[in-house]
Scaffold this motif. Sequence first.
Motif, short mmCIF file in Angstrom:
data_model
loop_
_atom_site.label_atom_id
_atom_site.label_comp_id
_atom_site.label_asym_id
_atom_site.label_seq_id
_atom_site.Cartn_x
_atom_site.Cartn_y
_atom_site.Cartn_z
N THR A 44 -4.99 75.84 -32.56
CA THR A 44 -5.68 76.20 -33.80
C THR A 44 -4.94 77.23 -34.64
OG1 THR A 44 -6.92 77.96 -32.67
CG2 THR A 44 -7.92 75.75 -32.72
N PRO A 99 -5.48 80.32 -42.67
CA PRO A 99 -6.48 79.36 -42.19
C PRO A 99 -6.16 78.87 -40.78
CG PRO A 99 -5.03 78.32 -43.77
CD PRO A 99 -4.68 79.78 -43.79
N SER A 138 -15.75 78.49 -40.12
CA SER A 138 -14.55 78.43 -40.96
C SER A 138 -14.21 77.00 -41.34
CB SER A 138 -13.36 79.06 -40.22
OG SER A 138 -13.61 80.43 -39.98
N HIS A 139 -14.40 76.08 -40.40
CA HIS A 139 -14.04 74.68 -40.67
C HIS A 139 -15.01 74.03 -41.66
CE1 HIS A 139 -12.70 70.59 -40.04
NE2 HIS A 139 -13.94 70.23 -39.70
N PHE A 140 -16.30 74.25 -41.48
CA PHE A 140 -17.29 73.54 -42.29
C PHE A 140 -17.60 74.24 -43.61
CE2 PHE A 140 -18.17 71.73 -38.09
CZ PHE A 140 -18.15 70.39 -38.40
N PHE A 141 -17.38 75.55 -43.69
CA PHE A 141 -17.73 76.28 -44.91
C PHE A 141 -16.52 76.89 -45.60
CE2 PHE A 141 -21.50 76.25 -42.24
CZ PHE A 141 -22.48 75.81 -43.11
N GLN A 142 -15.32 76.66 -45.05
CA GLN A 142 -14.07 77.14 -45.67
C GLN A 142 -14.10 78.65 -45.91
OE1 GLN A 142 -11.53 74.90 -45.96
NE2 GLN A 142 -13.04 73.56 -44.96
N VAL A 143 -14.60 79.38 -44.92
CA VAL A 143 -14.65 80.85 -44.99
C VAL A 143 -13.71 81.39 -43.91
CG1 VAL A 143 -16.11 82.90 -44.79
CG2 VAL A 143 -17.04 80.80 -45.79
N GLN A 144 -12.80 82.29 -44.30
CA GLN A 144 -11.82 82.83 -43.36
C GLN A 144 -12.44 84.01 -42.58
OE1 GLN A 144 -8.98 81.30 -42.80
NE2 GLN A 144 -9.59 79.81 -44.37
N ASP A 200 -11.62 84.57 -39.18
CA ASP A 200 -10.86 84.77 -37.96
C ASP A 200 -10.59 86.25 -37.66
OD1 ASP A 200 -9.49 84.00 -35.66
OD2 ASP A 200 -7.57 83.94 -36.72
#
Length: 385
Positions: A51, A127, A188-194, A196
């Motif tokens: 990932t 990302p 992060s994957h479904f809402f495109q929010v970083q 991590d």
Amino acid sequence: MLDAILRRLIPNYGRPDDPEVRKGCGLLAGGVGLALNLLLFAAKLCAGLLTGAISVTADAFNNLSDAAGSAVTLAGFKLASQRADERHPFGHGRIEYLAGLAVSLLILLVGVELGKDSIAKILRPEPAVFSVLAVCLLALSIGVKLWMGWFYAAMGRRAQSPTLAAAAADARSDVLATSAVLAGLVVSHFFQVQLDGWLGAVVAVLILRTGWGAARDTLDPLLGTPPDPLMVADIEKQVLSHPQILGLHDLVVHDYGPGRRMMSVHAEPADGSLVELHDVIDRAERELKERFGLEAVIHLDPVETGDPWADRLRALAEELAQEIDPAATIHDFRLGEGGEVSFDVVVPYDVALSDGQVRESLAGKLTEREPGCRPAIQVDRSHVL
């Protein structure tokens, strides 16, 4: 189920006070922890590489530190089980506390390094690549860590081990940390929010908190702590069950490692021959060893009894001491020549007055109420909560 397995693996398992049983529990827990943490490290490292997520990779190295901690636990139990020798007449039991401290320091080190990497990722976000395999590995890791937390806690209770209790706390914090990492990947994957870097920072805080708590729990017995108040009450009840002993004071318990404790206490005897009182004390010491596993030394302190003036002065001294603090007590009360009255007063450590101020206050009030006496007062601080 666990007890049935342990009985097959560890001889005399039904005797938790046996050092060999504690050693067997510690070695088994350490070996299981070492193997599982190495497997989790490999699985999470693969997930992190798939990932590119710093939080996943950091969680993998958290498991590597746990594996190192399990290795330290193994070594600690092995070394702590050594018999006493000329250089260490009280045995090597405190090595287990040192092993627990080493584990907690490893946890703190991982937390610091993870915090640094997470801050860097927050400042320069990248990302992460979503991977179903990585999600499955993290979910599996959570299940394994839940079981390890239960296993360490169960073994810690059976072995009465602070090291295994610290390992259980670390496993529970790992569950929270890995859950946060897993949730971050999905969000992060479904809402495109970083998230991590931020989740890595949360994991770091959880790890640091766990490490600090584990360090405190293992440092306390090394520095010395008051004995358990419930145990103190049981000890007093046991010794005072002998009618020849009127009172106890200055009880101190010395901890040389789990299952290796010594105690000393001063006892105030009733009138009787020295031989008779000596037999009573010997019997009381044997009872304490049999019931509590304590190597006990009881010192006799004679007291004045049957003198009306001495009885009145003693009652007055007790009353005045409790005006300083309700928990204050007196002992070793004796009358000397020329009206000298000597005794020790025990006050809690949290009394704000200095020893000199306690002595002056108590002596002043006593001479004000009984002008004919000359107080000679020794101030002690209580060793018991």
